[in-house]
Write an enzyme that holds these catalytic residues in place. Structure first.
Site, PDB file in Angstrom:
ATOM      1  N   SER A  59      20.840  88.736  31.124  1.00  0.00           N
ATOM      2  CA  SER A  59      19.728  88.982  30.336  1.00  0.00           C
ATOM      3  C   SER A  59      18.766  87.769  30.185  1.00  0.00           C
ATOM      4  O   SER A  59      19.412  86.966  30.014  1.00  0.00           O
ATOM      5  CB  SER A  59      20.030  89.844  29.165  1.00  0.00           C
ATOM      6  OG  SER A  59      18.554  89.767  28.531  1.00  0.00           O
ATOM      7  N   VAL A  64      21.583  81.092  29.869  1.00  0.00           N
ATOM      8  CA  VAL A  64      22.402  80.588  30.987  1.00  0.00           C
ATOM      9  C   VAL A  64      21.192  81.058  31.605  1.00  0.00           C
ATOM     10  O   VAL A  64      20.795  80.383  32.453  1.00  0.00           O
ATOM     11  CB  VAL A  64      23.637  81.050  30.963  1.00  0.00           C
ATOM     12  CG1 VAL A  64      23.856  80.668  32.617  1.00  0.00           C
ATOM     13  CG2 VAL A  64      23.964  79.780  30.576  1.00  0.00           C
ATOM     14  N   CYS A  65      20.998  82.534  31.598  1.00  0.00           N
ATOM     15  CA  CYS A  65      20.239  83.215  32.332  1.00  0.00           C
ATOM     16  C   CYS A  65      18.405  82.502  31.984  1.00  0.00           C
ATOM     17  O   CYS A  65      17.938  82.664  33.747  1.00  0.00           O
ATOM     18  CB  CYS A  65      19.752  84.488  31.994  1.00  0.00           C
ATOM     19  SG  CYS A  65      21.353  85.562  31.636  1.00  0.00           S
ATOM     20  N   ASP A  66      17.892  81.960  31.332  1.00  0.00           N
ATOM     21  CA  ASP A  66      16.498  81.487  31.225  1.00  0.00           C
ATOM     22  C   ASP A  66      16.704  80.011  32.309  1.00  0.00           C
ATOM     23  O   ASP A  66      16.120  79.881  33.252  1.00  0.00           O
ATOM     24  CB  ASP A  66      16.493  81.307  29.657  1.00  0.00           C
ATOM     25  CG  ASP A  66      14.914  80.199  29.212  1.00  0.00           C
ATOM     26  OD1 ASP A  66      15.257  79.335  29.888  1.00  0.00           O
ATOM     27  OD2 ASP A  66      13.783  81.064  28.615  1.00  0.00           O
TER      28      ASP A  66
END
Length: 172
Positions: A59, A64-66
């Protein structure tokens, strides 16, 4: 680089089940149908003739995805016009677009696997228990052959950015 399948993947140390095949270097990259927005879809063929770095995140609105998406956005400018960096998540296209605007991300293409999980199931990253795609990286050459595959064992960890970028640089 890849992890052992199904029994070894975890989310915060809890086992999760990945659906689909484990792809390896040398495999032909499977096609997929995922959303650019609510009405338009994209497929692997839309990026024919280009080197593709596909960064898969559960997501876009998590730390971490950002960070992963921002890192590849920064790297994109040094890779040339024959490379496309795609981030795949199951976030709705609206959320992806909002996030890109707020983050100033303009060199990475965000595509949504929310509707049919076509990408997640074809690439072996669909998480049965969560309905998300597992963090992973794929580098695919201009002939759609996988040249690098990283399936993370723990969903909350960062991928090996340097190895993925080096795999792309070796192809351009």
């Amino acid at each position: 680089m890849s992890q052992a399948r199904n029994g070894a993947a975890t989310f915060k140390s809890n086992p999760i089940t990945l659906i689909g095949p484990e792809l390896k270097v040398g495999d032909q990259a499977p096609d997929f149908q995922i959303n650019k927005n609510l009405l338009e879809t994209a497929s692997l063929n839309d990026y024919a003739g280009k080197v593709k770095l596909i960064s898969v995140v559960p997501s876009i609105d998590t730390g971490v995805c950002d960070a992963q998406t921002r890192r590849f956005n920064e790297e994109a400018s040094s890779l040339g016009d024959n490379v496309v960096i795609i981030t795949v998540s199951v976030d709705l296209p609206f959320a992806q677009s909002r996030w890109c605007g707020a983050a100033g991300v303009d060199r990475v293409v965000l595509l949504s696997d929310y509707k049919s999980h076509s990408f997640g199931e074809a690439y072996g990253v669909y998480i049965q228990e969560l309905g998300l795609d597992m963090r992973s990286i794929f580098v695919i050459d201009a002939n759609n052959t996988i040249q690098y595959a990283e399936y993370l064992g723990e969903m909350t960890e960062h991928p090996n950015y340097e190895a993925a970028i080096n795999a792309v640089k070796a192809l351009v």
